[in-house]
Design a protein around this motif. Sequence first.
Motif, PDB file in Angstrom:
ATOM      1  N   PHE A 121      -5.387   6.060   7.938  1.00  0.00           N
ATOM      2  CA  PHE A 121      -5.946   7.371   7.593  1.00  0.00           C
ATOM      3  C   PHE A 121      -7.177   7.681   8.454  1.00  0.00           C
ATOM      4  O   PHE A 121      -7.299   8.787   8.983  1.00  0.00           O
ATOM      5  CB  PHE A 121      -6.316   7.419   6.111  1.00  0.00           C
ATOM      6  N   LEU A 129      -3.460   1.052   5.442  1.00  0.00           N
ATOM      7  CA  LEU A 129      -3.514   2.497   5.234  1.00  0.00           C
ATOM      8  C   LEU A 129      -4.926   3.043   5.390  1.00  0.00           C
ATOM      9  O   LEU A 129      -5.104   4.175   5.842  1.00  0.00           O
ATOM     10  CB  LEU A 129      -2.932   2.885   3.871  1.00  0.00           C
ATOM     11  N   ASN A 130      -5.926   2.253   5.026  1.00  0.00           N
ATOM     12  CA  ASN A 130      -7.304   2.706   5.250  1.00  0.00           C
ATOM     13  C   ASN A 130      -7.528   2.979   6.724  1.00  0.00           C
ATOM     14  O   ASN A 130      -8.039   4.015   7.114  1.00  0.00           O
ATOM     15  CB  ASN A 130      -8.304   1.643   4.782  1.00  0.00           C
ATOM     16  N   GLU A 183       0.850  -1.192   0.000  1.00  0.00           N
ATOM     17  CA  GLU A 183       0.000   0.000   0.000  1.00  0.00           C
ATOM     18  C   GLU A 183       0.885   1.241   0.000  1.00  0.00           C
ATOM     19  O   GLU A 183       2.013   1.201   0.494  1.00  0.00           O
ATOM     20  CB  GLU A 183      -0.888   0.009   1.253  1.00  0.00           C
ATOM     21  N   SER A 184       0.328   2.345  -0.530  1.00  0.00           N
ATOM     22  CA  SER A 184       1.145   3.566  -0.572  1.00  0.00           C
ATOM     23  C   SER A 184       0.246   4.795  -0.676  1.00  0.00           C
ATOM     24  O   SER A 184      -0.895   4.705  -1.136  1.00  0.00           O
ATOM     25  CB  SER A 184       2.090   3.527  -1.764  1.00  0.00           C
ATOM     26  N   ALA A 185       0.779   5.922  -0.243  1.00  0.00           N
ATOM     27  CA  ALA A 185       0.055   7.196  -0.358  1.00  0.00           C
ATOM     28  C   ALA A 185       1.069   8.331  -0.359  1.00  0.00           C
ATOM     29  O   ALA A 185       2.180   8.182   0.167  1.00  0.00           O
ATOM     30  CB  ALA A 185      -0.903   7.358   0.811  1.00  0.00           C
ATOM     31  N   LYS A 238      -6.137   3.123  -6.217  1.00  0.00           N
ATOM     32  CA  LYS A 238      -6.220   1.773  -5.636  1.00  0.00           C
ATOM     33  C   LYS A 238      -4.904   1.386  -4.964  1.00  0.00           C
ATOM     34  O   LYS A 238      -4.412   0.266  -5.091  1.00  0.00           O
ATOM     35  CB  LYS A 238      -6.608   0.747  -6.698  1.00  0.00           C
ATOM     36  N   ASN A 239      -4.339   2.348  -4.277  1.00  0.00           N
ATOM     37  CA  ASN A 239      -3.064   2.088  -3.599  1.00  0.00           C
ATOM     38  C   ASN A 239      -3.225   1.797  -2.121  1.00  0.00           C
ATOM     39  O   ASN A 239      -2.258   1.482  -1.443  1.00  0.00           O
ATOM     40  CB  ASN A 239      -2.139   3.311  -3.748  1.00  0.00           C
ATOM     41  N   THR A 240      -4.438   1.975  -1.605  1.00  0.00           N
ATOM     42  CA  THR A 240      -4.604   1.738  -0.166  1.00  0.00           C
ATOM     43  C   THR A 240      -5.222   0.372   0.074  1.00  0.00           C
ATOM     44  O   THR A 240      -5.890  -0.182  -0.801  1.00  0.00           O
ATOM     45  CB  THR A 240      -5.514   2.803   0.467  1.00  0.00           C
ATOM     46  N   TYR A 291      -5.725  11.067   0.675  1.00  0.00           N
ATOM     47  CA  TYR A 291      -6.302   9.746   0.910  1.00  0.00           C
ATOM     48  C   TYR A 291      -7.260   9.367  -0.230  1.00  0.00           C
ATOM     49  O   TYR A 291      -7.212   8.256  -0.757  1.00  0.00           O
ATOM     50  CB  TYR A 291      -7.016   9.731   2.258  1.00  0.00           C
ATOM     51  N   ALA A 348      -5.241   8.415  -3.142  1.00  0.00           N
ATOM     52  CA  ALA A 348      -4.635   7.082  -2.980  1.00  0.00           C
ATOM     53  C   ALA A 348      -5.686   5.994  -3.202  1.00  0.00           C
ATOM     54  O   ALA A 348      -5.401   4.950  -3.803  1.00  0.00           O
ATOM     55  CB  ALA A 348      -4.012   6.954  -1.597  1.00  0.00           C
ATOM     56  N   CYS A 349      -6.914   6.244  -2.740  1.00  0.00           N
ATOM     57  CA  CYS A 349      -8.005   5.272  -2.952  1.00  0.00           C
ATOM     58  C   CYS A 349      -8.324   5.174  -4.441  1.00  0.00           C
ATOM     59  O   CYS A 349      -8.555   4.086  -4.968  1.00  0.00           O
ATOM     60  CB  CYS A 349      -9.258   5.709  -2.204  1.00  0.00           C
TER      61      CYS A 349
END
Lengths: 489, 294
Positions: free
Chosen positions: A162, A158-159, A53-55, A152-154, A145, A148-149
């Motif tokens: 955040f 990470l969800n 996952e990343s943001a 589709k990186n979370t 956030y 990032a959603c």
Amino acid sequence: MEIIITGLNHKSSDIFHREEVSKKILTKELRSKFIFDIKQLFNEEIGKQLIQESAIISTCNRAEFIFAVSGSSNNSNKNTDYAIIIKNIILRYLFGNNFENEELQSMFYIYKNFEAVRHFFIVTSSLDSMIIGEPQILGQIKESYNEACEFKNTGLILNKLFHKAFYCAKRVRTETKIAAAPVSISYAAVELAKKIFNDISNKKVLLLGTGEMGKIAAKHFIKQGVSEIFITNRTKEKAVKLAEELDGYDSKTIIDFNEYYKILTVADIVLCSTGAETYVIKYEDIQPIIKMRKQKPIFLIDISVPRNIDPEINKISNVYLFDIDDIGKIIENNLDVRQQEADFAEKITEEEAKDFMDWKNSLNAVPIIVNLRSKVNDILFTELRKYINNKDENIEAIANSITNKILHEPITKIKRSEIDFNGLNLMEAVKILFDLDLNIGSVSKENKETKKEILNCGDYSNDSSDSNNNNEKNDYYNNKIIQLNNKKS
Amino acid sequence: MIFKNYYFIPLALYVLSYAVLYFKKDNPYKSFIFFIYSAFIIQSAIIFIGLDKYHFTMIIPIDLMIFLNSWILMLIIILFELLYKAKYIVIYATPLVIAGLLISYFAPSADITAILRVDSWLLIAHIVLILAGDSLFTLAFILSLIYIFQERKLKLKKNLKIVNNSNNKSSNTKAGLFNLRKNFNYFNLGNGYNLELLDNMNYQCLKLGFPALTAGIVIGIYLSSALFKSMSSVKPIEIISFITWLIYAFLLHERVAKGLRGNKAALLSIAGFIMILLAVGFSFYLFPEFHGFK
């Protein structure tokens, strides 16, 4: 799973380096490409797809990159420490082969796991902001956030991170007086204007660009009763939209972006917050204008990063230019009261960070719990079917209910084993006692629903009132996560 | 008791007003301004008695003349403070009044008899206009200094206070220099401490001071020629006065015609004030014979 944060902010670096970084991740497309490239470079380096996952958090004062990486790295070895590897990959990506430069290395900080979570909560709660307690950062992180959603990186980690951060920020704002003192960039800008002009009510404001900070500052000037406001933007629609936002204020004029320099001869205050990469107002533009203004003072506020007004302009007589760093430093020297509140607020962030880490650690137990639950459920179902002559659905319901009741206490204890029974490895004991399948990856597709259920109702039917509050919080976040996961799937 | 000993009463009260800023922790302005106004009232009474002693002829000793100059300066300071609601003017300009009072105490107090033949109303006009003009330019000088100081702070972006922490109860510092600094900040953060008003007040000083100085110089030249019966001889005081006048004339022209303002205007004001100091020096001390006192 490791949580890694690396990046730079107004404390660790100067505006020139922040500008450099900001240019590389200025647009959505650039950010998307950045994440894709970093993941690929990391895979090439490690040989495995570990970044799950990343943001990216990108504001005027900071650029931070958050990663959730599978497994755990060897901290003692520089070559196998994921955080250092990621940092170097990012530095190489942003600054080329110059990445080993000591100055650059010291500008980019690294936080891992608990430290990373705490740092992220501090940032979201506006305790690390240039202006402690300013409200804009929360909005900016929410945007990050969402983005990032969208990419589709979370995922699960990470969800939760955040949402927990948003909750923490809300707690800080309500439980401390951090936001009570009226010190923000817009407030500082108005106060600085009062040091130059005697009466702001007869002054005209030019808003160049429709950036968030500029918008807020413009609203603040309107509250102070400026006589007229000119709005201009490269995309005229955005200027029109902003004008619509300033509903109760009549003296507003939208002007063409190519003609804004004409307004410089009459405007006294210029708020600049465009997304341009280069200087919009240059030294040679202002020199003739100040003559045309008959040396009437002009106050320029550059809230954009990269900067949009040539800093050399400040050398011209009767021109006063302040960029975001200048205002920040002034505010920093004026913030005694907020600092006291910030100390209290940091305790809240630490508390929330611990809470998050407890949750994260409890995730390690999920495969065991899933297996245990499945095993008990299967036994019950099989045995009950032998003696009860009823429909399968009913038997399954009874089996589920009994499983929940029997396993609630053990599951809670297993989930909290790393916190409550420090050193006592309950998970290992459960594995041996029930002869569970040790392979984490072996959780079948059918069991995925069970996994979600476990995440959802970890503290099922807990009687103590304190725990009920925690349950509510956890349920809220877990539901959110499940909703998001469902949406994604 | 020698008359000039009374000069000490307003002097002491002015000094006391600054002591308030040093010692007083809360709400210093009321006490400060109370002492300033009290001192001014006493100074006014002394000047009235002093001038009455000489039947308001203005043929008065130098010490009383300097005392009168200080009084006019204080009057202008108070008028500007009331008109522009700029509290800081009093705090920054009063030290010059104190200096004037000190000089007046040590200045010679011998009676002047040489120019008795001159028409008294012209002499009154000459003295009052020159002193008023000089006082206005003195205030312009102070305002220019504040302007340059404040502009420098804004350009360098250093030590800029935007929040007044003077009400911060958590402060443990008891008294003394901290109070002084805090109280000065209180004035600096008050209304009117901005470049535009400073420049505007400077311009007002120029607009009022220049005609007063011009008229005063013209009358002075007329009196000089009438007294010494010779228009041809040019005295150093006249040259210096003329240079001063030229500086202010240039400044006024630039302001009206080209809109000169800000830093350059402030620097020119300071230059003009230095010339005034030279003129005063020449008039009273260095070469008294050139003014016709001897």
